[in-house]
Write a protein that holds these residues in place. Structure first.
Motif, PDB file in Angstrom:
ATOM      1  N   ARG A  18      70.190 -21.546 -86.878  1.00  0.00           N
ATOM      2  CA  ARG A  18      70.305 -20.109 -86.618  1.00  0.00           C
ATOM      3  C   ARG A  18      71.149 -19.849 -85.384  1.00  0.00           C
ATOM      4  N   LEU A  19      71.734 -18.662 -85.386  1.00  0.00           N
ATOM      5  CA  LEU A  19      72.352 -18.167 -84.168  1.00  0.00           C
ATOM      6  C   LEU A  19      71.239 -17.714 -83.241  1.00  0.00           C
ATOM      7  N   ARG A  20      71.465 -17.805 -81.948  1.00  0.00           N
ATOM      8  CA  ARG A  20      70.405 -17.457 -80.995  1.00  0.00           C
ATOM      9  C   ARG A  20      69.896 -16.029 -81.171  1.00  0.00           C
ATOM     10  N   SER A  21      70.758 -15.137 -81.657  1.00  0.00           N
ATOM     11  CA  SER A  21      70.362 -13.736 -81.781  1.00  0.00           C
ATOM     12  C   SER A  21      69.486 -13.473 -83.005  1.00  0.00           C
ATOM     13  N   PHE A  22      69.380 -14.444 -83.902  1.00  0.00           N
ATOM     14  CA  PHE A  22      68.596 -14.231 -85.113  1.00  0.00           C
ATOM     15  C   PHE A  22      67.238 -14.904 -84.985  1.00  0.00           C
ATOM     16  N   ALA A  23      66.205 -14.072 -84.946  1.00  0.00           N
ATOM     17  CA  ALA A  23      64.847 -14.595 -84.866  1.00  0.00           C
ATOM     18  C   ALA A  23      64.363 -14.971 -86.263  1.00  0.00           C
ATOM     19  N   LEU A  24      63.399 -15.848 -86.310  1.00  0.00           N
ATOM     20  CA  LEU A  24      62.769 -16.225 -87.582  1.00  0.00           C
ATOM     21  C   LEU A  24      61.294 -15.845 -87.488  1.00  0.00           C
ATOM     22  N   PRO A  25      60.922 -14.679 -88.047  1.00  0.00           N
ATOM     23  CA  PRO A  25      59.555 -14.170 -87.864  1.00  0.00           C
ATOM     24  C   PRO A  25      58.482 -15.113 -88.379  1.00  0.00           C
ATOM     25  N   PHE A  26      58.811 -15.934 -89.389  1.00  0.00           N
ATOM     26  CA  PHE A  26      57.779 -16.788 -89.967  1.00  0.00           C
ATOM     27  C   PHE A  26      57.909 -18.241 -89.509  1.00  0.00           C
ATOM     28  N   LEU A  27      58.486 -18.449 -88.322  1.00  0.00           N
ATOM     29  CA  LEU A  27      58.621 -19.797 -87.792  1.00  0.00           C
ATOM     30  C   LEU A  27      57.262 -20.476 -87.648  1.00  0.00           C
ATOM     31  N   ALA A  28      56.243 -19.721 -87.229  1.00  0.00           N
ATOM     32  CA  ALA A  28      54.896 -20.287 -87.083  1.00  0.00           C
ATOM     33  C   ALA A  28      54.361 -20.766 -88.424  1.00  0.00           C
ATOM     34  N   LEU A  29      54.690 -20.023 -89.500  1.00  0.00           N
ATOM     35  CA  LEU A  29      54.251 -20.432 -90.834  1.00  0.00           C
ATOM     36  C   LEU A  29      54.891 -21.756 -91.224  1.00  0.00           C
ATOM     37  N   LEU A  30      56.174 -21.923 -90.915  1.00  0.00           N
ATOM     38  CA  LEU A  30      56.842 -23.196 -91.198  1.00  0.00           C
ATOM     39  C   LEU A  30      56.194 -24.337 -90.428  1.00  0.00           C
ATOM     40  N   ARG A  31      55.854 -24.066 -89.171  1.00  0.00           N
ATOM     41  CA  ARG A  31      55.260 -25.109 -88.332  1.00  0.00           C
ATOM     42  C   ARG A  31      53.886 -25.534 -88.845  1.00  0.00           C
ATOM     43  N   ASN A  32      53.231 -24.688 -89.621  1.00  0.00           N
ATOM     44  CA  ASN A  32      51.935 -25.060 -90.195  1.00  0.00           C
ATOM     45  C   ASN A  32      52.071 -26.143 -91.262  1.00  0.00           C
ATOM     46  N   HIS A  33      53.283 -26.267 -91.825  1.00  0.00           N
ATOM     47  CA  HIS A  33      53.468 -27.180 -92.952  1.00  0.00           C
ATOM     48  C   HIS A  33      54.474 -28.302 -92.689  1.00  0.00           C
ATOM     49  N   PHE A  34      55.385 -28.085 -91.720  1.00  0.00           N
ATOM     50  CA  PHE A  34      56.486 -29.029 -91.524  1.00  0.00           C
ATOM     51  C   PHE A  34      56.701 -29.314 -90.036  1.00  0.00           C
ATOM     52  N   ALA A  35      57.408 -30.400 -89.769  1.00  0.00           N
ATOM     53  CA  ALA A  35      57.849 -30.686 -88.400  1.00  0.00           C
ATOM     54  C   ALA A  35      59.175 -29.960 -88.205  1.00  0.00           C
TER      55      ALA A  35
END
Length: 329
Positions: A18-35
C-alpha cells in the motif's frame, strides 16, 4: 500452492502492499488469520523494495490496498509470489500482463462495493441536477436572505440515462433509477439478454440518445479517454456526466473546457485522472459536484471487503478456488 505455514508464527505470510496514504481498515482482521507483513508499519523508514527483498523467498500472497500500483518491477522482487488479492473493483493499477506471464492469480473486490457505489452515483446525479450542495453553500453564506430564492435545478424523473458498463455497479445504478421513471439504456462490450434495457454498442450513440451518462466501467487500454470531445459534443450543453469508475475514462482536459465554456450541463466526479490533483477550474462551478474518490467508503463495504479478502486468502492457502478472479491481458 500449499496449506503449510510459511513463517515462524505458525500462520501463512501475507504481504500488504500500500501507499502510506491508504489505510487498510480490516488490517486487524487479517492479523487474526495470517502473519501480516506491512512495510508501512513494520519498516516505515526503509524503502519498500528493500523490505520486500528480505522476504522475497517465501512471500506468495500479496494484498494490494486500493489503487496502489503493482508493477513489473514490484513483481520481479517477489519471485515466489502466486496471488495478488486486490481490494478495489478496478485492476488497472496491476500489471495483469506480467501476472499472467508469471502465473500469478489476481482477484478484485467483486461486488463488495457495488451497492455503496451505486448509491453514490445516484446521489451525485441528484446533487448535480437539483444543485443541493450549491444551495447549501448559498444558504450558509447568507445569500438566501440577501438575494432571495436559489436558482431552479432540474428534475431527475424521466431523464434518459445512459450507463457505461452494466456490471455489478452499473446494474444496481439502473435498478435504483427505475423508480424515478428514467429511460435507461447502456453500453457494454456485449449485449446482456437478461437485462431489460436497450443496448448501444457505441458510447457515441449512447450519448447522442441520453441526457445523462453514468460511467461504471473498468479502465483499460480500450476505455482510456472513452469519453472524449466527440462524445461530449453529442451529449450536448444540457448533458450531465457522472463518473464513479476511474478518472482516466474521461479526457479530463476536454471535460474541463466543456464545463467552463458551458458546453455541458454539469458533472458529478468521484474520480480524477491524477488523484489527488483535481483541476482547479472546476472548483468555482455550481453545476459540478466533486468528491475525493469516496464512493466506496462505508463501514459496511469495508466489512464485506474484509470478509472477501480473508476468504480468498484462506482459499489460496488451502488450494481451493478463488472468488472474483481476474483474467490477465
Amino acid at each position: 500452492m500449499s496449506s503449510q505455514p510459511e513463517s515462524g508464527s505458525g500462520r501463512p505470510d501475507v504481504l500488504v502492499h500500500r501507499l502510506r496514504s491508504f489505510a487498510l481498515p480490516f488490517l486487524a482482521l487479517l492479523r487474526n488469520h495470517f502473519a501480516v507483513l506491512d512495510p508501512c508499519t513494520d519498516s516505515p523508514d526503509s524503502p519498500a523494495h528493500a523490505f520486500l527483498a528480505r522476504r522475497a523467498g517465501h512471500t506468495r500472497a500479496l494484498v494490494c490496498v486500493g489503487p496502489t500500483p503493482v508493477t513489473a518491477n514490484d513483481l520481479r522482487v517477489l519471485p515466489s509470489l502466486r496471488v495478488v488479492i486486490g481490494t478495489s473493483a478496478g485492476v488497472d493499477h496491476i500489471d495483469l500482463r506480467e501476472c499472467r506471464r508469471r502465473g500469478i492469480a489476481v482477484t478484485n473486490a467483486g461486488a463488495a462495493f457495488a451497492e455503496d457505489v451505486a448509491d453514490y452515483a445516484v446521489a451525485l446525479l441528484l446533487d448535480v441536477l437539483r444543485r443541493m450542495s450549491t444551495a447549501d453553500r448559498y444558504l450558509r453564506e447568507g445569500l438566501w436572505l440577501k438575494n432571495g430564492d436559489y436558482p431552479l435545478g432540474f428534475k431527475l424523473g424521466g431523464k434518459r440515462v445512459g450507463i457505461v458498463g452494466l456490471g455489478n455497479i452499473g446494474y444496481l445504478v439502473a435498478k435504483r433509477l427505475q423508480p424515478f421513471s428514467c429511460d435507461i439504456a447502456y453500453n457494454s462490450r456485449s449485449k446482456k439478454p437478461s437485462f431489460p434495457f436497450p443496448h448501444y454498442s457505441s458510447v457515441h450513440d449512447l450519448a447522442a440518445n441520453s441526457d445523462v451518462l453514468i460511467l461504471c466501467c473498468a479502465l483499460t487500454k480500450e476505455t482510456h479517454h472513452l469519453i472524449n470531445r466527440e462524445v461530449m459534443t453529442v451529449l450536448g450543453d444540457q448533458g450531465v456526466i457522472i463518473n464513479v469508475g476511474r478518472g482516466g475514462l474521461i479526457d479530463e482536459k476536454e471535460l474541463v473546457q466543456f464545463l467552463v465554456r458551458g458546453k455541458l450541463g454539469g458533472a458529478g466526479l468521484d474520480v480524477f485522472e491524477n488523484e489527488p490533483n483535481v483541476p482547479k477550474e472546476l472548483f468555482g462551478l455550481d453545476n459540478v459536484v466533486l468528491s475525493p474518490h469516496s464512493a466506496v467508503i462505508t463501514p459496511e463495504s469495508f466489512e464485506a471487503l474484509g470478509e472477501l479478502t480473508v476468504s480468498n486468502l484462506k482459499a489460496f492457502f488451502s488450494n481451493e478456488p478463488l472468488s472474483c478472479l481476474i483474467q490477465g491481458e
